[in-house]
Design a protein around this motif. Structure first.
Motif, short mmCIF file in Angstrom:
data_model
loop_
_atom_site.label_atom_id
_atom_site.label_comp_id
_atom_site.label_asym_id
_atom_site.label_seq_id
_atom_site.Cartn_x
_atom_site.Cartn_y
_atom_site.Cartn_z
N GLN A 1 -6.41 -3.17 -6.00
CA GLN A 1 -5.86 -1.91 -6.52
C GLN A 1 -4.84 -2.16 -7.62
O GLN A 1 -4.75 -1.38 -8.57
N GLU B 1 -6.95 -9.29 -1.18
CA GLU B 1 -6.67 -8.19 -0.27
C GLU B 1 -6.93 -6.87 -1.03
O GLU B 1 -6.95 -6.84 -2.27
N LYS B 2 -7.10 -5.80 -0.32
CA LYS B 2 -7.38 -4.52 -0.96
C LYS B 2 -6.28 -4.14 -1.94
O LYS B 2 -6.55 -3.61 -3.03
N LYS C 1 0.84 -1.19 0.00
CA LYS C 1 0.00 0.00 0.00
C LYS C 1 0.87 1.24 0.00
O LYS C 1 1.93 1.29 0.63
#
Length: 475
Positions: free
Chosen positions: A306, A301-302, A264
């Protein structure tokens, strides 16, 4: 290329800076932190009138074979074995260390030609380190500055002397030496063609492998190659540079890019990790197909979502690979769940190909490669203007465009303006008033009726020219 040269030395002596100088591009990551380079990276080098393959390597360190440093050293030793000549780089500014003397002795005993390079010789006080390099027993050191490009002529002469004139200057084959950039422009083939060209099965294909840290990207590529070409291990974030490797699958050249794991954005704080992520993003832009590697034990997962969205926004063809399938117990139930989540969580590219694989055992790799080829075919697809306009008439009859402010919108004409990814231009009245819902209806209809699954589709709208615009109104 006529011969191969490996650059070796202890950490932070300027090997990657010299590599970038010789290839003429900033390909390798460079930072003040020791040990930035971990994998061996090849490149096409030019030094005055010499052309050769150069290999950047990790810094030589004394460590056990099971440690990360030990595995890095094994990669460097493999590069030395493959090379015709070794450039042993020492730091003239800092002076020699016991590590320099240990590895100098190993190179001297290897029996291969070695050129001793004293880097950072432009620094004040570097004379002592330069003269100290004579004690390594590798001949006269070549003083250079990789940062400023000083001493390159002397380095060229030393390489020619070490290899010999015949080895350094083989008879050039003009046809073989012609460099052809196989990278097609995103706008290649944009001319208006009625014919739908056939897919070229022989064209080299560029594939980038991306994913979160420790998803198994390097292990996957090693399994494809059948050798431990890339550094792997249980530690997360081993890969830093984006390394390209070439191999053949069913007589087709595949150029595959291994990239650093991308976390991230908020967690990426260190300068070195930012450089690694930037290098990975550059690989995505140069690739044709991008494989997003998911950890099948903790998928979606996020950050995974993305990354897929990033690839689609860049206009690349995307394939999902659910790695570590050998660790999944109830495979049928998990596979059904993954397919349902793929359709639900990634609606922006319906029909994304998703393949369960295991980089550790080799399970599913042929199926993954076939999915990559099939997706690339769709990404390159072109549809004739006549077929598109027949289709446009049919979808408007079935579901006419809505009326806005009491006036119905009209879609008049449609053509494909480019491929890679497929992009279409529609001539219509009042394009700004066309609702997003109707645009989605058109895109989904294109996917279903022309079999364009899993790749981004671009659709642009423009107003038709008014022949009476600008003419004065007669009374």
């Amino acid at each position: 290329m006529s011969f191969t040269v490996a650059i070796v030395g202890r950490p932070n002596v300027g090997k990657s800076t010299l590599f970038n100088r010789l290839v003429g591009k900033k390909l390798a990551l460079v930072d003040d932190t020791p040990g930035v380079t971990r994998d061996r990276r090849p490149g096409d080098a030019k030094l005055i009138d010499l052309k050769f393959t150069i290999i950047d390597t990790a810094g030589l360190e004394e460590a056990g074979p099971e440690t990360l440093e030990g595995r890095m050293r094994a990669q460097t030793e493999a590069a030395v074995d493959d090379a015709d000549l070794t450039l042993f780089v020492v730091d003239a500014k800092f002076g020699l260390t016991p590590l320099d003397k240990t590895f100098g002795e190993l190179l001297r005993r290897s029996g291969k030609p070695v050129v001793l390079v004293a880097n950072k010789s432009e620094a004040r006080g570097s004379d002592a380190g330069f003269y100290d390099a004579y004690t390594l027993g590798l001949g006269e050191p070549v003083p250079i500055s990789a940062e400023h490009g000083q001493g390159m002529i002397d380095l060229r002469d030393a390489i020619v002397e070490a290899l010999g004139e015949e080895r350094a200057f083989p008879e050039a084959d003009d046809e073989a030496e012609t460099n052809i950039d196989v990278r097609d422009s995103d706008f290649a083939g944009d001319a208006d063609e009625e014919a739908e060209p056939e897919y070229d099965e022989t064209k080299p294909l560029r594939v980038a492998i991306i994913g979160r840290p420790n998803a198994g990207k390097s292990t996957l590529i090693n399994r494809f190659l059948g050798e431990d070409r890339l550094l792997t291990g249980p530690e997360a974030g081993i890969t830093r540079d984006s390394i390209s490797v070439e191999w053949e699958w069913r007589d087709r050249t595949i150029k595959m890019f291994d990239t650093a794991g991308m976390r991230k954005k908020a967690r990426v704080q260190e300068k070195l990790e930012k450089l690694s992520v930037a290098d990975a993003l550059r690989s995505i832009r140069f690739a044709e197909t991008v494989v997003i590697v998911f950890d099948a034990t903790i998928p979606f997962e996020k950050q995974d979502l993305q990354l897929v969205d990033l690839v689609l926004r860049e206009g690349r063809a995307a394939v999902l690979a659910f790695n570590k399938w050998d660790l999944v117990e109830d495979t049928q139930a998990v596979l059904a769940d993954l397919r349902e989540k793929t359709e639900r969580l990634l609606p922006q590219a319906r029909g994304l190909r998703a393949v369960p694989i295991s980089g550790q055992t080799g399970y599913g790799l042929d199926k993954l490669m076939q999915s990559i080829i099939d997706t690339d075919k769709v990404w390159n697809k072109r549809i004739s203007t006549a077929r598109l306009n027949r289709w446009l008439d049919g979808v408007q009859t079935q579901h006419p465009p809505p009326a806005v402010s009491g006036r119905r919108l009209k879609l008049k004409y449609m053509t494909q303006v480019k491929a890679r990814p497929p992009a279409f231009m529609v001539s219509c009245t009042r394009p700004d008033a066309l609702p997003e819902s109707y645009i989605r209806y058109l895109i989904n209809g294109l996917r279903a009726d022309f079999d364009i699954p899993g790749v981004p589709i671009r659709m642009h709208f423009k107003a038709g020219e008014n022949p009476f615009e600008g003419r004065k109104k007669k009374r």
